[in-house]
Enzyme design. Structure first.
Site: not given
Ligand code: THU
Length: 127
Positions: A37, A42, A44
C-alpha cells in the site's frame, strides 16, 4: 478524464488531477496504487511531480482535483492529504507564486487561492 484512468484496484477511489502551467500547458495524471500500500501515490503528487519533471521552466498556476467512486463523482469535494499539501507548498515556494486549487464534485466546487490556506504553520526553507 484523468480520474477515469486511475489505477486504484485496492481502494476503488479514482482521483484525477490536472496542473495548469504557464503558456496554457496542462498536465494531468491520477492516483497509482500498489499491493504494498504505501508504495502507491496520490493523484496530486503524481501530477505535480510529472509537471515539474517535464516542464521545470514553467510555473504551475493552478491544480484541479476530483475523485470518482463507482463511476460517479463524489458528492462533495475531496481535498489533498497532508503529504500532497507539503508537495504543493514546495511548488509555491519554488516558483514564488501562489498555486490556485480547484476542487470539483457533484454538488460543489471550491476554489482556494493558495496552498498556504490548507497548510498553515508549515515547514519551509525559512524554517
Ligand atoms: N488519494 C488521492 O489520490 N488524493 C487524495 O487527495 C486523497 C487520496 C488516493 C490515495 C489512494 O490511492 C486512494 O485515493 C484512497 O485513499
Amino acid at each position: 478524464e484523468a480520474a477515469k484512468t486511475a489505477y486504484a484496484p485496492y481502494s476503488g477511489f479514482h482521483v484525477g488531477a490536472a496542473v495548469l502551467l504557464e503558456e496554457e500547458i496542462i498536465v494531468s495524471a491520477n492516483n497509482q496504487e500498489n499491493v504494498a500500500y504505501p508504495s502507491g501515490i496520490c493523484a496530486e503528487r503524481n501530477t505535480m511531480f510529472y509537471a515539474n519533471a517535464k516542464y521545470p521552466e514553467h510555473k504551475p498556476l493552478a491544480i484541479a482535483i476530483t475523485a470518482c467512486q463507482n463511476g460517479k463523482f463524489t458528492s462533495n469535494c475531496i481535498s489533498p492529504c497532508g503529504a500532497c499539501r507539503q508537495v504543493l507548498l514546495e511548488s509555491e515556494n519554488r516558483y514564488k507564486s501562489p498555486l490556485r486549487i480547484l476542487l470539483y464534485s457533484e454538488n460543489e466546487i471550491q476554489v482556494i487561492e493558495s496552498i498556504k490556506e490548507l497548510l498553515p504553520l508549515s515547514f519551509s526553507m525559512e524554517s
